[in-house]
Design a protein around this motif. Structure first.
Motif, short mmCIF file in Angstrom:
data_model
loop_
_atom_site.label_atom_id
_atom_site.label_comp_id
_atom_site.label_asym_id
_atom_site.label_seq_id
_atom_site.Cartn_x
_atom_site.Cartn_y
_atom_site.Cartn_z
N UNK A 119 0.80 -1.22 0.00
CA UNK A 119 0.00 0.00 0.00
C UNK A 119 0.83 1.27 0.00
N UNK A 120 2.14 1.17 0.24
CA UNK A 120 2.98 2.37 0.33
C UNK A 120 3.43 2.80 -1.06
N UNK A 121 3.24 4.09 -1.34
CA UNK A 121 3.57 4.65 -2.64
C UNK A 121 4.41 5.91 -2.48
N UNK A 122 5.36 6.10 -3.37
CA UNK A 122 6.16 7.33 -3.43
C UNK A 122 5.96 8.00 -4.79
N UNK A 123 5.89 9.33 -4.82
CA UNK A 123 5.94 10.00 -6.12
C UNK A 123 7.36 9.98 -6.65
#
Length: 346
Positions: A119-123
């Protein structure tokens, strides 16, 4: 815009661990309560462009680039502008540069599979690269880590696939060590943000989005993959002593300026050469060019990353890129001592 969670995998089937990767992604999706992933195999003449378009047409909300840096770049290029779709990386290559910059453990495929459906996202920013060929034709592509011309491209082009399979990232270090003794520098003209042109004699010029390479070495101090700015690094050593200074700057992350390295930052960069020079994009050789131009695309991608507490230091461990007979503990004092004798007084 996709509304359901659909995981699609663009996979390079010739990679040695591709079957294991398939099984791990199926298991990871099941553990996360997601439907079984869709698989799309790359081809010899397509690292993943058409396959990613097929995945998007099938309603994918996450597309996993399962292969090397070429597969990651192909998938990333097709996902730019795809609203609501995230990129994941299950690294099967040698460089795995974007994965390393994001703190993904490239040596633990099971953990990578869990991250890919997490679920963890980075731009992540991207660079729109335009290459000009010696015949004045142009090509457009995407870079998510770093592109350049000069010795870095020569190293990528001349490192044997067989050697990479045997010793991994250390293969690049071995080739680079041999190339460092070449004395030829390339005259180049550089412009930042369409400003005045400056001329430099460079051994290599790199346009950088994500600042770390294997071994935790950082191209540009403070460079980030999500800051909306790209950096250029120009290296101009003419001798082994000069390369020692470059190594000291990167290994020890010295704040002191050194005479054989210069930096620039901006939204756009243009590098023009006086004759054809070898170039690379995210580690892939792209032949010779007479110009490389780049524009930053801020937050062009959303990429699945490990939880903060599970992230590795960007780039990974230095020991991974050194020959087995050389340890960082033995190397660093020698580099410090030699660099101290070469660097100007603080």
């Amino acid at each position: 815009m996709p509304t359901a969670n659909v995981v699609a995998v663009v996979i390079n089937p010739v990679k040695g661990e591709s079957q294991e990767a398939r099984e791990l992604l199926v298991s990871a999706c099941a553990a996360a309560g997601l439907p079984a992933p869709l698989f799309f195999e790359t081809a010899e003449d397509d690292a993943g462009h058409a396959m990613t378009r097929e995945a998007l047409a099938a309603g994918a909300t996450t597309v996993v680039a399962c292969g090397g840096d070429g597969t990651v770049r192909a998938v990333a290029e097709e996902l730019i502008g795809a609203e609501g779709v995230a990129l994941s990386i299950l690294p099967l290559g040698t460089g795995n540069l974007l994965a390393r910059n994001l703190g993904i453990d490239v040596d633990d495929l099971e953990a990578c599979a869990a991250v890919a459906v997490g679920e963890d996202l980075d731009p992540v920013d991207a660079l729109r690269i335009t290459l000009q060929r010696p015949d004045r034709s142009t090509e457009s592509t995407i870079s998510v880590v770093a592109s350049g011309l000069g010795i870095d491209a020569e190293v990528m082009n001349q490192t044997s696939e067989g050697v990479k399979k045997v010793i991994g990232p250390a293969a690049y270090a071995a080739t680079g060590a041999a190339k460092m003794l070449g004395l030829r520098r390339h005259p180049v003209r550089i412009s930042v943000d369409e400003g005045a042109w400056e001329t430099e004699n460079a051994r290599t010029v790199m346009l950088v989005n994500a600042g770390f390479i294997q071994g935790g070495l950082q191209y540009v101090p403070g460079s980030r993959h999500d800051d909306g700015v790209q950096d250029a690094i120009v290296m101009s050593p003419r001798s082994l002593a000069g390369w020692t200074v470059v190594a000291a700057k990167m290994l020890l992350r010295l704040k002191q300026d050194v005479p054989v390295i210069s930096y620039r930052s901006g939204i756009s960069m243009s590098v023009h050469t006086f004759y054809p020079v070898e170039a690379q994009v995210d580690g892939d050789p792209v032949g010779t060019v007479t110009a490389m131009e780049s524009v930053i695309l801020p937050h062009a991608l959303r990429v699945h990353v490990p939880r903060e507490e599970d992230r590795l230091p960007p780039g990974g461990a230095l020991a991974k890129i050194l020959p087995s007979a050389v340890s960082p503990q033995k190397l660093w004092p020698r580099v410090k001592e030699r660099a101290a004798s070469l660097l100007p007084d603080r």
